[in-house]
Design an enzyme around this catalytic site. Sequence first.
Site, short mmCIF file in Angstrom:
data_model
loop_
_atom_site.label_atom_id
_atom_site.label_comp_id
_atom_site.label_asym_id
_atom_site.label_seq_id
_atom_site.Cartn_x
_atom_site.Cartn_y
_atom_site.Cartn_z
CG HIS A 173 -2.05 -1.00 1.09
ND1 HIS A 173 -3.19 -0.75 0.37
CD2 HIS A 173 -2.19 -2.26 1.59
CE1 HIS A 173 -4.00 -1.80 0.41
NE2 HIS A 173 -3.42 -2.73 1.16
CG ASP A 227 -0.70 5.36 0.25
OD1 ASP A 227 -1.79 5.04 -0.28
OD2 ASP A 227 -0.47 5.24 1.47
CD GLU A 276 -9.00 2.51 -7.91
OE1 GLU A 276 -9.49 1.50 -8.46
OE2 GLU A 276 -9.12 2.76 -6.70
#
Length: 300
Positions: A176, A180, A206
Amino acid sequence: MVGIASGLVLLAVGLTLGYRFGRKHNQAAGVAMSQDERERVLQMLQELGAWTNEYSGSVSQYQTRLGELSNEVRVDAQTTQAAPKVIALLKQIMESNEQLQTRLESAERQLDKQTKQIESYLTEARTDALTGLHNRRAFDQKLDETFATFRKGGRSFALALIDIDHFKNFNDTHGHQVGDQVLQQVAKLLRLELDDAIIVARFGGEEFAILMNGPLQIAADKMNKVRKTMASHQIDLGGKPLSVTISVGVSEPRDDLVASPVVRRADEALYAAKNIGRNRVYYHDGKGPSLVGAPEVAKG
């Protein structure tokens, strides 16, 4: 002297608030405050007003005392008490001026603190913490505002919805944190490539949303250039270059009574771009989604 000092304080209040809120207004792209935000900001301003009133009262008391001392010296000017009172008056003026200087410095610090609190509140209310773009709330408000202007005879606009292709794979394969970073890099590129847009926002997850000036075909062509730039740009994440592509759906207002059909058509065009193969731009002209640069109409 005190009158000048109090005037400077009021001037500082006006200039500081004007600068900070003027700058924040520009950064917020003219987005109107909600009722809750207005109430919170009004509360902050009331607290600041109470503080400035307290300070103004201290200055007023100081001015009154100076006037009393001056009158006493004027009355006793022909007596032997004049010289000692003048000396005492000068001493009190010096002491009071030192106190006033301290309060002026305290005033400046307090003013800066209060205005920064208000500025921070307004920023956080409309900014996506991860990407630094406007958030969904700010975008929805700007869309309503822009659509209302259009309905009154104003200039048309285009709405683009952007989705990062296969974003789940970035999270599953690299974690993750990398996901990011991908979001941050995509946001940075969108901000640079669309610096003349009405608003650039993170729509959620997203997905990103853009409002730009029309007409539809020109906006779609511009988004296709952005798509090509994204596809040719590798994101370097600690020595791990990653290729990122985006799918885009574009629409414009037509004979709509509300803004939601504009969003729906953009979403249908985005779905077509993803369903047909991703890494492409579709626009919806009110009849159906069409691929930029190709004559066919997408099915499904």
